[in-house]
Design a protein around this motif. Sequence first.
Motif, PDB file in Angstrom:
ATOM      1  N   GLY A 117      65.047  56.279  -3.169  1.00  9.63           N
ATOM      2  CA  GLY A 117      66.428  57.250  -2.859  1.00  9.63           C
ATOM      3  C   GLY A 117      67.757  56.544  -1.842  1.00  9.63           C
ATOM      4  O   GLY A 117      67.554  55.439  -2.459  1.00  9.63           O
ATOM      5  N   HIS A 120      68.997  54.556   4.056  1.00  9.62           N
ATOM      6  CA  HIS A 120      68.655  54.794   4.902  1.00  9.62           C
ATOM      7  C   HIS A 120      66.868  55.409   4.687  1.00  9.62           C
ATOM      8  O   HIS A 120      65.577  55.454   6.381  1.00  9.62           O
ATOM      9  N   ALA A 121      65.727  56.218   3.898  1.00  7.15           N
ATOM     10  CA  ALA A 121      65.140  56.614   3.802  1.00  7.15           C
ATOM     11  C   ALA A 121      64.336  55.226   3.462  1.00  7.15           C
ATOM     12  O   ALA A 121      62.868  55.269   3.899  1.00  7.15           O
ATOM     13  N   TRP A 122      65.210  54.387   2.513  1.00  4.23           N
ATOM     14  CA  TRP A 122      64.091  52.987   2.687  1.00  4.23           C
ATOM     15  C   TRP A 122      63.955  52.714   3.422  1.00  4.23           C
ATOM     16  O   TRP A 122      62.239  52.588   3.430  1.00  4.23           O
ATOM     17  N   ALA A 124      63.529  53.208   6.302  1.00  2.00           N
ATOM     18  CA  ALA A 124      62.490  53.963   7.206  1.00  2.00           C
ATOM     19  C   ALA A 124      60.862  54.160   6.987  1.00  2.00           C
ATOM     20  O   ALA A 124      60.439  53.756   7.497  1.00  2.00           O
ATOM     21  N   GLN A 125      60.844  53.069   5.979  1.00  2.00           N
ATOM     22  CA  GLN A 125      59.660  53.898   5.270  1.00  2.00           C
ATOM     23  C   GLN A 125      58.789  51.989   4.095  1.00  2.00           C
ATOM     24  O   GLN A 125      57.688  51.792   4.469  1.00  2.00           O
ATOM     25  N   GLU A 160      74.130  56.189   2.612  1.00  2.00           N
ATOM     26  CA  GLU A 160      73.711  58.007   1.520  1.00  2.00           C
ATOM     27  C   GLU A 160      74.810  57.432   0.165  1.00  2.00           C
ATOM     28  O   GLU A 160      73.030  57.631  -0.820  1.00  2.00           O
TER      29      GLU A 160
END
Length: 602
Positions: A117, A120-122, A124-125, A160
């Motif tokens: 993804g 920013h998703a990486w 956060a995870q 993004e």
Amino acid sequence: MTTETFHPDHLKPGDMVGTWRIVESLGSGTFGHAFKAERDGAFFTLKMAVRPAPELPQETSEKTLEERQVDGRMYHEAAILMANTSHPGLPHLREVGRWPHSTKDYFYFVTDFVPGGPFHAWRAQVRPTAAQLVDVFIEVVRAVARLHRRGVLIRDFKSEHVIINPEDNKPVLVDLGSAWLPGGSTLTVGLAPGTPHALPPECIAFIRQGAWREGARFNADATGDLYQVGVFMYEALTDGWPFNPRLTKDELLVAIETVVPRAPHHINPEVPESLSRITLKLLEKRPEDRYPSAEALLQALWEAAKERSTPAWKVPVELPPEGPAPATLEELEERRLQKREAERRAQEAQKEPPEELSREQAVEQLSFLTREIHGQLQLADEEAARRKRRWRRIGGGAGALLLGLVLFVAWQVWRTPVPASPAVSEKGNPFVSTVRNSRPVRATIAWLCTTFSVGCAAPQVRPMSEACPQEALRSMDERRLFSGAHSVAVVIDINQPGWASQQGVYRPGPIVSKVVKGVFDSNPLPEGTLLYGQLWTEGLTKEGEPAVMGRYTEVLLPDGVRFPVCFVLADPHTGLFKTFESKPGEVILPRESSAFPVRYWP
């Protein structure tokens, strides 16, 4: 009105695009819709333009202009991938084509599927350490450096557009539709489409100068890309942006031009100071104070990465529970000195004589101007020929007709009582106000503008306020569209779908919007309903600011039922604000808004 039989928005799992089987939708971007596709047991990404080329003769200038706007950005992206398809950090291009007809309709291209993804998703995870982040930074800058070596400028780089592969934590750059490549066509006047809070300060200066209103283009260079890499690194290190995108337009512009952002290592003590200093150098106000090239930035990151084996680089870089660290007196003094030094450098730069162009730069500019002038002359000749043919068709009776219409306008002005008031009111000349608010006169002016393209003070005439037709009122009352939560959430243009936080470019004229799932469960129209209407973008204001008005006169339900309505876009009384990046004839708005049923057109 009719709807397209085939549209990218209608593709669903199992449908075929050539030899590619659609698996799922991956979302929508500025000018395209992305899908996960399958062929021979392997997965790929299929990206398709959301608008087809118009059905016009191939040799017309309208055809050329429309194709540049419709497919041009995806052509650019496909061309960039084709020229760099063997390099890591970019998707591997597999195929280009059109669908459903192989020589017209919707342009698409296919690349290898990149699992994972957006960055920013990486982040956060995974909760990455400084050592992991610097590895991502280095790979991203390597990809940027490769593009720059080939003369490609990204112009809209942001987190993004960075996909992190979870298998090896390697980044891949996607969505290069706003990029500039040598020899490619010029798609935009002014600035390339971008993210407002990530615009470099030199872009803000260009906006303030106003030359874009006369068709001037911003001369982007590599330092602008590096500035946006700095915004990306700042976000990675602080989980925030250098400048808050929620600021008002004026506050945001002033902040980008004048405010020195807080150093990331002051906001978050876990950030290594070396990475923080690199980030701040990328965010310098003057392009010449940043790194001169992506290679120079890469060298600085390699030097900083020598510390990666220390314990401080092996803890997650995340804000403490209490939030950003408060500013100390030392930090405030440091920022004051930084601002003073930046102002001093700016004053010295103003005293220096302008740098002369090299022979190669002069030749390149001359070649560019020659192509542009030739294109403009060709378009002007074609437009003149069309107008000549048009006036010949009108014939000798046009003069008498126009004279009669002018006399009619004069008669309407004469018979309209002028209130006994001062010669000049706070809104301007009473005569002008009377003419513009006289309904017969406005109708005549609108007809004149539409039929003869003469006597128009603006590209559009504001639609007149009037009662909604009885047939539409009956249809809306029967379906109880005025009861409860009667507004509906819509994608403004079905050909530009996307997330609510994204923006689209809109032109005046007919528009088809689509109802999407809104905040309220009691949505009066089902999801997927289409609304047909008209968009006005010029000569309108809301609270003194430029605005847009949209009206919908017909609805098509998902089950095929069609009926008349009166809906307005965004606000039942005053319309929708334009964004500050908008330009005449092309307004930039959020992709999603609201539509309201009304009994009286505002």
